[in-house]
Design a protein around this motif. Structure first.
Motif, PDB file in Angstrom:
ATOM      1  N   VAL A 150       0.853  -1.189   0.000  1.00  0.00           N
ATOM      2  CA  VAL A 150       0.000   0.000   0.000  1.00  0.00           C
ATOM      3  C   VAL A 150       0.888   1.238   0.000  1.00  0.00           C
ATOM      4  CG1 VAL A 150      -1.719   1.306   1.296  1.00  0.00           C
ATOM      5  CG2 VAL A 150      -1.878  -1.189   1.180  1.00  0.00           C
ATOM      6  N   LEU A 151       0.639   2.141  -0.940  1.00  0.00           N
ATOM      7  CA  LEU A 151       1.483   3.326  -1.090  1.00  0.00           C
ATOM      8  C   LEU A 151       1.249   4.338   0.025  1.00  0.00           C
ATOM      9  CD1 LEU A 151       1.127   3.908  -4.942  1.00  0.00           C
ATOM     10  CD2 LEU A 151       3.112   2.974  -3.742  1.00  0.00           C
ATOM     11  N   THR A 152       2.336   4.904   0.527  1.00  0.00           N
ATOM     12  CA  THR A 152       2.268   5.957   1.533  1.00  0.00           C
ATOM     13  C   THR A 152       2.106   7.312   0.845  1.00  0.00           C
ATOM     14  OG1 THR A 152       4.660   6.331   1.528  1.00  0.00           O
ATOM     15  CG2 THR A 152       3.819   4.610   3.004  1.00  0.00           C
ATOM     16  N   TRP A 153       1.795   8.333   1.628  1.00  0.00           N
ATOM     17  CA  TRP A 153       1.667   9.679   1.069  1.00  0.00           C
ATOM     18  C   TRP A 153       2.970  10.154   0.415  1.00  0.00           C
ATOM     19  CZ3 TRP A 153      -1.441  12.888  -1.023  1.00  0.00           C
ATOM     20  CH2 TRP A 153      -1.211  14.274  -1.048  1.00  0.00           C
ATOM     21  N   PRO A 154       4.138   9.986   1.053  1.00  0.00           N
ATOM     22  CA  PRO A 154       5.377  10.384   0.369  1.00  0.00           C
ATOM     23  C   PRO A 154       5.598   9.628  -0.938  1.00  0.00           C
ATOM     24  CG  PRO A 154       5.782  10.165   2.716  1.00  0.00           C
ATOM     25  CD  PRO A 154       4.406   9.615   2.462  1.00  0.00           C
ATOM     26  N   GLU A 155       5.230   8.355  -0.980  1.00  0.00           N
ATOM     27  CA  GLU A 155       5.391   7.588  -2.218  1.00  0.00           C
ATOM     28  C   GLU A 155       4.447   8.098  -3.303  1.00  0.00           C
ATOM     29  OE1 GLU A 155       6.865   3.215  -0.608  1.00  0.00           O
ATOM     30  OE2 GLU A 155       4.742   3.738  -0.466  1.00  0.00           O
ATOM     31  N   VAL A 156       3.233   8.439  -2.919  1.00  0.00           N
ATOM     32  CA  VAL A 156       2.276   9.004  -3.873  1.00  0.00           C
ATOM     33  C   VAL A 156       2.810  10.323  -4.431  1.00  0.00           C
ATOM     34  CG1 VAL A 156       0.002  10.110  -4.046  1.00  0.00           C
ATOM     35  CG2 VAL A 156       0.226   7.878  -2.934  1.00  0.00           C
ATOM     36  N   GLN A 157       3.326  11.169  -3.558  1.00  0.00           N
ATOM     37  CA  GLN A 157       3.883  12.450  -3.994  1.00  0.00           C
ATOM     38  C   GLN A 157       5.042  12.248  -4.965  1.00  0.00           C
ATOM     39  OE1 GLN A 157       4.511  13.854   0.133  1.00  0.00           O
ATOM     40  NE2 GLN A 157       3.391  15.702  -0.463  1.00  0.00           N
ATOM     41  N   LEU A 158       5.890  11.272  -4.672  1.00  0.00           N
ATOM     42  CA  LEU A 158       7.050  11.013  -5.524  1.00  0.00           C
ATOM     43  C   LEU A 158       6.623  10.521  -6.904  1.00  0.00           C
ATOM     44  CD1 LEU A 158      10.142  10.931  -5.682  1.00  0.00           C
ATOM     45  CD2 LEU A 158      10.037   8.560  -4.862  1.00  0.00           C
ATOM     46  N   ILE A 159       5.656   9.607  -6.944  1.00  0.00           N
ATOM     47  CA  ILE A 159       5.166   9.078  -8.221  1.00  0.00           C
ATOM     48  C   ILE A 159       4.630  10.204  -9.097  1.00  0.00           C
ATOM     49  CG2 ILE A 159       3.270   7.742  -9.246  1.00  0.00           C
ATOM     50  CD1 ILE A 159       3.709   5.666  -7.032  1.00  0.00           C
ATOM     51  N   ILE A 160       3.847  11.101  -8.492  1.00  0.00           N
ATOM     52  CA  ILE A 160       3.245  12.185  -9.267  1.00  0.00           C
ATOM     53  C   ILE A 160       4.296  13.210  -9.673  1.00  0.00           C
ATOM     54  CG2 ILE A 160       1.577  14.084  -9.184  1.00  0.00           C
ATOM     55  CD1 ILE A 160      -0.165  12.299  -7.383  1.00  0.00           C
ATOM     56  N   SER A 161       5.222  13.517  -8.774  1.00  0.00           N
ATOM     57  CA  SER A 161       6.253  14.508  -9.102  1.00  0.00           C
ATOM     58  C   SER A 161       7.137  14.035 -10.246  1.00  0.00           C
ATOM     59  CB  SER A 161       7.108  14.811  -7.869  1.00  0.00           C
ATOM     60  OG  SER A 161       7.895  13.688  -7.499  1.00  0.00           O
ATOM     61  N   ARG A 162       7.292  12.729 -10.375  1.00  0.00           N
ATOM     62  CA  ARG A 162       8.099  12.160 -11.456  1.00  0.00           C
ATOM     63  C   ARG A 162       7.262  11.821 -12.688  1.00  0.00           C
ATOM     64  NH1 ARG A 162      12.219   7.990  -8.207  1.00  0.00           N
ATOM     65  NH2 ARG A 162      13.483   9.622  -7.208  1.00  0.00           N
ATOM     66  N   ASN A 163       5.964  12.121 -12.609  1.00  0.00           N
ATOM     67  CA  ASN A 163       5.041  11.830 -13.710  1.00  0.00           C
ATOM     68  C   ASN A 163       5.080  10.352 -14.090  1.00  0.00           C
ATOM     69  OD1 ASN A 163       3.018  12.593 -15.487  1.00  0.00           O
ATOM     70  ND2 ASN A 163       4.434  13.075 -17.152  1.00  0.00           N
ATOM     71  N   ARG A 164       5.163   9.490 -13.070  1.00  0.00           N
ATOM     72  CA  ARG A 164       5.141   8.045 -13.288  1.00  0.00           C
ATOM     73  C   ARG A 164       3.797   7.480 -12.824  1.00  0.00           C
ATOM     74  NH1 ARG A 164       9.143   4.734 -14.242  1.00  0.00           N
ATOM     75  NH2 ARG A 164       7.330   3.481 -14.837  1.00  0.00           N
ATOM     76  N   ILE A 165       2.732   8.113 -13.283  1.00  0.00           N
ATOM     77  CA  ILE A 165       1.403   7.711 -12.836  1.00  0.00           C
ATOM     78  C   ILE A 165       1.018   6.315 -13.313  1.00  0.00           C
ATOM     79  CG2 ILE A 165       0.509  10.029 -12.480  1.00  0.00           C
ATOM     80  CD1 ILE A 165      -0.527  10.061 -15.268  1.00  0.00           C
ATOM     81  N   ASP A 166       1.803   5.782 -14.248  1.00  0.00           N
ATOM     82  CA  ASP A 166       1.584   4.403 -14.669  1.00  0.00           C
ATOM     83  C   ASP A 166       1.892   3.415 -13.544  1.00  0.00           C
ATOM     84  OD1 ASP A 166       4.276   5.471 -15.230  1.00  0.00           O
ATOM     85  OD2 ASP A 166       4.752   3.415 -15.836  1.00  0.00           O
ATOM     86  N   LEU A 167       2.559   3.889 -12.486  1.00  0.00           N
ATOM     87  CA  LEU A 167       2.903   3.015 -11.366  1.00  0.00           C
ATOM     88  C   LEU A 167       1.759   2.855 -10.368  1.00  0.00           C
ATOM     89  CD1 LEU A 167       6.569   4.193 -10.633  1.00  0.00           C
ATOM     90  CD2 LEU A 167       5.806   2.211 -11.962  1.00  0.00           C
ATOM     91  N   PHE A 168       0.724   3.674 -10.493  1.00  0.00           N
ATOM     92  CA  PHE A 168      -0.427   3.512  -9.611  1.00  0.00           C
ATOM     93  C   PHE A 168      -1.148   2.209  -9.952  1.00  0.00           C
ATOM     94  CE2 PHE A 168      -0.574   8.289  -8.967  1.00  0.00           C
ATOM     95  CZ  PHE A 168      -0.243   8.214  -7.624  1.00  0.00           C
ATOM     96  N   GLN A 169      -1.510   1.469  -8.920  1.00  0.00           N
ATOM     97  CA  GLN A 169      -2.227   0.210  -9.101  1.00  0.00           C
ATOM     98  C   GLN A 169      -3.296   0.079  -8.026  1.00  0.00           C
ATOM     99  OE1 GLN A 169       0.615  -2.985  -8.860  1.00  0.00           O
ATOM    100  NE2 GLN A 169       1.790  -2.302 -10.635  1.00  0.00           N
ATOM    101  N   ARG A 170      -4.280  -0.736  -8.320  1.00  0.00           N
ATOM    102  CA  ARG A 170      -5.282  -1.051  -7.310  1.00  0.00           C
ATOM    103  C   ARG A 170      -4.877  -2.321  -6.564  1.00  0.00           C
ATOM    104  NH1 ARG A 170      -7.956   1.191 -11.664  1.00  0.00           N
ATOM    105  NH2 ARG A 170      -9.262   2.975 -11.081  1.00  0.00           N
ATOM    106  N   VAL A 171      -5.358  -2.449  -5.347  1.00  0.00           N
ATOM    107  CA  VAL A 171      -5.173  -3.697  -4.611  1.00  0.00           C
ATOM    108  C   VAL A 171      -5.750  -4.814  -5.479  1.00  0.00           C
ATOM    109  CG1 VAL A 171      -5.837  -4.974  -2.533  1.00  0.00           C
ATOM    110  CG2 VAL A 171      -5.285  -2.526  -2.385  1.00  0.00           C
ATOM    111  N   PRO A 172      -5.075  -5.952  -5.609  1.00  0.00           N
ATOM    112  CA  PRO A 172      -5.529  -6.998  -6.537  1.00  0.00           C
ATOM    113  C   PRO A 172      -7.013  -7.358  -6.441  1.00  0.00           C
ATOM    114  CG  PRO A 172      -3.357  -7.533  -5.737  1.00  0.00           C
ATOM    115  CD  PRO A 172      -3.785  -6.302  -4.983  1.00  0.00           C
ATOM    116  N   SER A 173      -7.514  -7.569  -5.241  1.00  0.00           N
ATOM    117  CA  SER A 173      -8.930  -7.930  -5.114  1.00  0.00           C
ATOM    118  C   SER A 173      -9.839  -6.769  -5.504  1.00  0.00           C
ATOM    119  CB  SER A 173      -9.244  -8.390  -3.685  1.00  0.00           C
ATOM    120  OG  SER A 173      -8.915  -7.380  -2.748  1.00  0.00           O
ATOM    121  N   GLU A 174      -9.375  -5.524  -5.281  1.00  0.00           N
ATOM    122  CA  GLU A 174     -10.158  -4.363  -5.689  1.00  0.00           C
ATOM    123  C   GLU A 174     -10.123  -4.185  -7.203  1.00  0.00           C
ATOM    124  OE1 GLU A 174     -12.165  -1.942  -3.823  1.00  0.00           O
ATOM    125  OE2 GLU A 174     -12.128  -3.886  -2.814  1.00  0.00           O
ATOM    126  N   LEU A 175      -8.986  -4.500  -7.824  1.00  0.00           N
ATOM    127  CA  LEU A 175      -8.921  -4.461  -9.286  1.00  0.00           C
ATOM    128  C   LEU A 175      -9.896  -5.468  -9.872  1.00  0.00           C
ATOM    129  CD1 LEU A 175      -7.699  -3.536 -11.972  1.00  0.00           C
ATOM    130  CD2 LEU A 175      -5.896  -5.254 -11.651  1.00  0.00           C
TER     131      LEU A 175
END
Length: 223
Positions: free
Chosen positions: A49-74
């Motif tokens: 599960v991604l933390t807030w700092p990890e979320v900020q880092l993903i967006i700041s690097r424009n790597r939004i392709d790294l966002f995923q849903r929890v497998p059962s939620e997907l």
């Protein structure tokens, strides 16, 4: 009772109780992308599960392709969207009719961010696997947010307008340090033809969230 995730199970049986497993792959899990198949094949217990700092880092690097849903939620997300397509023809039609209540053709009443009637803020119906304190909202707009065809990303002018809106509407109420936004690349959008971008808030006041979304509740909590 048996494990939810025996190592020899096919991907569509992972995270599914023994009594609910099917010998054949459900229709909504056929023809998955390699990314989605990999996620579905992962036991929930192994998901990070991604933390807030990890979320900020993903967006700041424009790597939004790294966002995923929890497998059962997907799995739930794919099943629900499959049902929507059977009933409405497309997810877009469902969003327009049931979530936004906007008629086609969509026509803005003013310039970008000038008229409140051209904007609707709702919960992201199927949020990513992120810290539960993070509120994931979607800002839907009747006006276009111009992309640069060379980069598949926003133009500088469009980005500046979104920044101004987000700072005014969300930053002043939740604190700029607790707000971040992104817009999906065209190749990652799950709903095409209806303009939108995403806003994430860290641990915001629930009353503010109810106010800005007009009491909206994400579909993932209803179905």
């Amino acid at each position: 009772m048996g494990s939810l995730n025996p190592t020899d199970s096919p991907y569509w049986q992972i995270n599914v109780p023994v009594s609910l497993r099917t010998a054949d792959c459900p229709a909504f899990l056929l023809d998955l992308s390699a990314k989605d198949k990999g996620i579905i094949s992962t036991p929930d217990s192994q998901y990070h599960v991604l933390t807030w700092p990890e979320v900020q880092l993903i967006i700041s690097r424009n790597r939004i392709d790294l966002f995923q849903r929890v497998p059962s939620e997907l799995r739930r997300y794919l099943a629900y969207n499959w049902e929507l397509r059977q009933k409405y023809g497309s997810v877009m039609e469902f969003v327009l009719q049931e979530r936004l209540g906007w008629e086609v053709p969509i026509a803005a009443e003013g310039k970008p961010f000038e008229e409140k009637t051209d904007i609707k803020v709702l919960w992201n119906d199927w949020p990513y696997g992120i810290d539960e304190r993070i509120v994931h909202l979607v800002v839907w707009t009747k006006f276009e947010l111009e992309d640069d065809p060379k980069t598949d990303d926003l133009t500088e002018e469009a980005r500046a307008k979104i920044n101004e809106y987000v700072d005014e509407v969300f930053g002043k109420r939740a604190g700029k340090e607790n707000v971040i936004w992104f817009k999906n690349w065209k190749s990652l959008k799950s709903v095409h033809a209806v303009e939108h971008f995403h806003v994430m808030l860290f641990d915001p006041d629930p009353d503010f969230v109810r106010e800005i979304t007009n009491g909206d509740v994400p579909l993932s909590r209803k179905v």
